[in-house]
Design an enzyme around this catalytic site. Structure first.
Site, PDB file in Angstrom:
ATOM      1  CB  SER A  15      -0.934  -0.010   1.211  1.00 41.61           C
ATOM      2  OG  SER A  15      -1.816  -1.110   1.152  1.00 41.61           O
ATOM      3  CD  GLU A  35       5.875  -7.267  -3.710  1.00 39.51           C
ATOM      4  OE1 GLU A  35       6.136  -8.350  -3.141  1.00 39.51           O
ATOM      5  OE2 GLU A  35       5.845  -6.166  -3.116  1.00 39.51           O
ATOM      6  CB  CYS A  43      -3.449  -4.271   3.258  1.00 40.01           C
ATOM      7  SG  CYS A  43      -5.170  -3.789   3.522  1.00 40.01           S
ATOM      8  CB  CYS A  48      -6.803  -5.500   6.307  1.00 33.22           C
ATOM      9  SG  CYS A  48      -5.687  -4.597   5.240  1.00 33.22           S
ATOM     10  CE  LYS A  51      -8.481  -8.572   9.296  1.00 31.59           C
ATOM     11  NZ  LYS A  51      -7.635  -7.557   9.958  1.00 31.59           N
ATOM     12  CE  LYS A  52     -15.173  -5.803   8.007  1.00 29.51           C
ATOM     13  NZ  LYS A  52     -15.140  -4.393   7.566  1.00 29.51           N
ATOM     14  CE1 TYR A 178      -4.395  -6.622  12.465  1.00 27.65           C
ATOM     15  CE2 TYR A 178      -2.927  -5.687  14.115  1.00 27.65           C
ATOM     16  CZ  TYR A 178      -3.178  -6.046  12.815  1.00 27.65           C
ATOM     17  OH  TYR A 178      -2.223  -5.839  11.853  1.00 27.65           O
ATOM     18  CD  GLU A 182      -8.968  -8.473  12.980  1.00 32.21           C
ATOM     19  OE1 GLU A 182      -9.294  -7.277  12.971  1.00 32.21           O
ATOM     20  OE2 GLU A 182      -8.014  -8.912  12.303  1.00 32.21           O
ATOM     21  NE  ARG A 199       5.859 -17.074  24.540  1.00 35.19           N
ATOM     22  CZ  ARG A 199       6.609 -18.097  24.946  1.00 35.19           C
ATOM     23  NH1 ARG A 199       6.823 -18.279  26.233  1.00 35.19           N
ATOM     24  NH2 ARG A 199       7.145 -18.924  24.075  1.00 35.19           N
ATOM     25  CG  ASP A 304       3.026  -2.341   8.575  1.00 33.40           C
ATOM     26  OD1 ASP A 304       2.551  -1.215   8.776  1.00 33.40           O
ATOM     27  OD2 ASP A 304       2.330  -3.366   8.436  1.00 33.40           O
ATOM     28  CG  HIS A 437     -34.980   6.502  17.583  1.00 30.66           C
ATOM     29  ND1 HIS A 437     -34.381   5.742  18.560  1.00 30.66           N
ATOM     30  CD2 HIS A 437     -36.280   6.119  17.529  1.00 30.66           C
ATOM     31  CE1 HIS A 437     -35.292   4.929  19.081  1.00 30.66           C
ATOM     32  NE2 HIS A 437     -36.453   5.136  18.478  1.00 30.66           N
ATOM     33  CD  GLU A 442     -31.081   6.205  19.018  1.00 35.78           C
ATOM     34  OE1 GLU A 442     -31.695   7.274  19.242  1.00 35.78           O
ATOM     35  OE2 GLU A 442     -31.632   5.133  18.711  1.00 35.78           O
TER      36      GLU A 442
END
Length: 448
Positions: A15, A35, A43, A48, A51-52, A178, A182, A199, A304, A437, A442
């Site tokens: 990214s 690359e 990602c 991400c 995974k999502k 996370y 997840e 641990r 990262d 509402h 809310e």
């Protein structure tokens, strides 16, 4: 810069690297990126995004159960892991193609091979070719860590989990962050017997611990065996092919899969950084200044690999700021305050600003507002779990300094609310906003 092959050579097409390449090229720079795996980075390829999609897939287990209370007959519903796995992989392929198109449209040359730093203005490709560049950007991200214990290689990491040939009957997920939480939620909803072990004595240390405590209670109620203070000693393969996790005094755990989710380390090994004189910190992260520059003036790093804030949107902003600074005649830095974050656990949690413990040290007149409620859908579905929203307010100024949520769609709700925190809005301004509402959001304007 004519004496160099490129104005900018980027190592890593994740990214941050893709954004930096595209923006630098838009400023007129001649850019190349190397690359060694797949364009898109962690990602998009193994983080991400896939995974999502697994999170969405796992939610249908509860949705189908709840549907009966809403009048739907869902008898006969079945789940097929290969279908979800392969559809997710196809979406990843599609996104990788789009990232490649983005680089191509920006006239960025892509070398699909490993590159290492060979000097202040030089990189060497795995094919042996040497390339010169006026500037080099390190954007190689981070890599999943494994514990230094016997048998660690018998486990897998988040790199491999998306390609399982079949779901295990039992899984031990090692970690407290996370990723661990997840995948514990994903596997549990898909019918795997999950043990979540760490641990340490806490989960999700960077999140508000009252919110985390509610997540752990709900996780245990959903059937996840959460074990704190579990000292991983070794993993061995048993005669029947299963695994035995040695927890010392905490006892052994028999399982079919061990997933290491114990953190991610900067991906700097073997990149030639030390030989080039680039300073690394004690964890192997590239040390940079506010403008993403290393101690070698022609070499920069974002994302990262710098181990500042390991989040995709942060890497993107760092890459953009780098390109604007170096090639756009617009020097700028990143503001790391009030970054919203989320854990897509079941239920998800989200937060922005300091936790309550952190805020008490920063704001002597701190006021804490809470709303503990059951989402309307859960009421009709006869599901007992409750949501919790917390608002932290500096009593001296009435400014809202933090929001921490657990409950359905918490991340979606927090994104807009984080704008208010970033803007420094007050509790009175929240209160002055008319509630939408009926909604869960809310509650943010109804706390008294």
């Amino acid at each position: 810069m004519a004496e160099f092959d490129y104005d900018l050579f980027v190592i890593g097409a994740g990214s941050g690297g893709v954004r930096a390449s595209r923006i630098a090229a838009s400023h007129g720079a001649k850019v190349a990126v190397a690359e060694e795996f797949r364009v898109g980075g962690t990602c998009v390829i193994r983080g991400c995004v896939p995974k999502k999609l697994l999170v969405y897939g796992s939610h249908f287990a509860e949705d189908l159960a709840d549907a009966r209370r809403f009048g739907w007959d869902t008898s006969g519903a079945t789940f097929d892991w290969p279908t979800l796995r392969d559809n997710v992989a196809a979406e990843v392929d599609r996104l990788e193609g789009l990232y490649g198109q983005t680089l191509g449209n920006a006239k960025v040359e892509v070398f699909r091979e490993r590159a290492v730093v060979a000097g202040p203005n030089m990189v060497q490709l795995a094919s042996g070719r040497t390339i010169t560049a006026a500037n080099i950007l390190i954007a190689t991200g981070a890599w999943p860590g494994q514990p230094p214990i016997p048998g660690a290689e018998l486990g897998i990491t988040s790199n491999e989990v998306f390609h399982l040939p079949a779901l295990p009957r039992r899984a031990v997920i090692a970690g407290a962050g996370y990723i661990a939480n997840e995948f514990a939620g994903i596997f549990n909803e898909l019918g795997v017997e999950v043990t979540l072990a760490t641990r340490g004595d806490k989960m999700l240390r960077s999140y508000d611990q009252e919110i985390v405590g509610k997540l752990l209670d709900i996780s245990r109620h959903k059937g996840i065996d959460v074990r704190l203070n579990f000292p991983f000693r070794a993993v061995t393969r048993q005669a029947d092919g299963s695994l035995l996790v040695d927890g010392g005094d905490a006892g052994p755990i028999e399982t079919d899969l061990v997933l290491w989710a114990i953190g991610r380390v900067p991906n700097t090994k073997g990149l030639g950084l030390e030989a080039a004189g680039i300073a690394l910190d004690g964890e192997g992260a590239v040390v940079v200044d506010a403008y993403n520059r290393t101690n070698v003036p022609s070499i920069y790093a974002v994302g990262d690999v710098t181990n500042r804030v390991q989040l995709t949107p942060v890497a993107i902003r760092e890459g953009h700021a780098f390109a604007d600074t170096v090639f756009g005649n617009n020097p700028r830095t990143i503001d790391y305050s009030a970054i919203p974050t989320a854990v897509f656990s079941n239920p998800p949690i989200a937060g922005v600003g300091p936790t309550e413990d952190e805020a008490r040290a920063l704001y002597p007149e701190l006021k804490v507002y809470r709303s503990d409620f059951r989402a309307m859908k859960n009421v009709l579905a006869d599901r007992p779990e409750r949501a919790l929203y917390k608002m932290l307010v500096d009593g001296a100024t009435d400014r809202v300094v933090g929001l921490h949520l657990i409950g359905p769609d918490s991340a979606e709700i927090l994104q807009a609310a984080a704008i208010a925190v970033k803007a420094g809005l007050t509790k009175a301004q929240f209160d002055d906003t008319v509630a939408l509402h009926p909604s869960m959001a809310e509650e943010l304007v109804l706390m008294r």
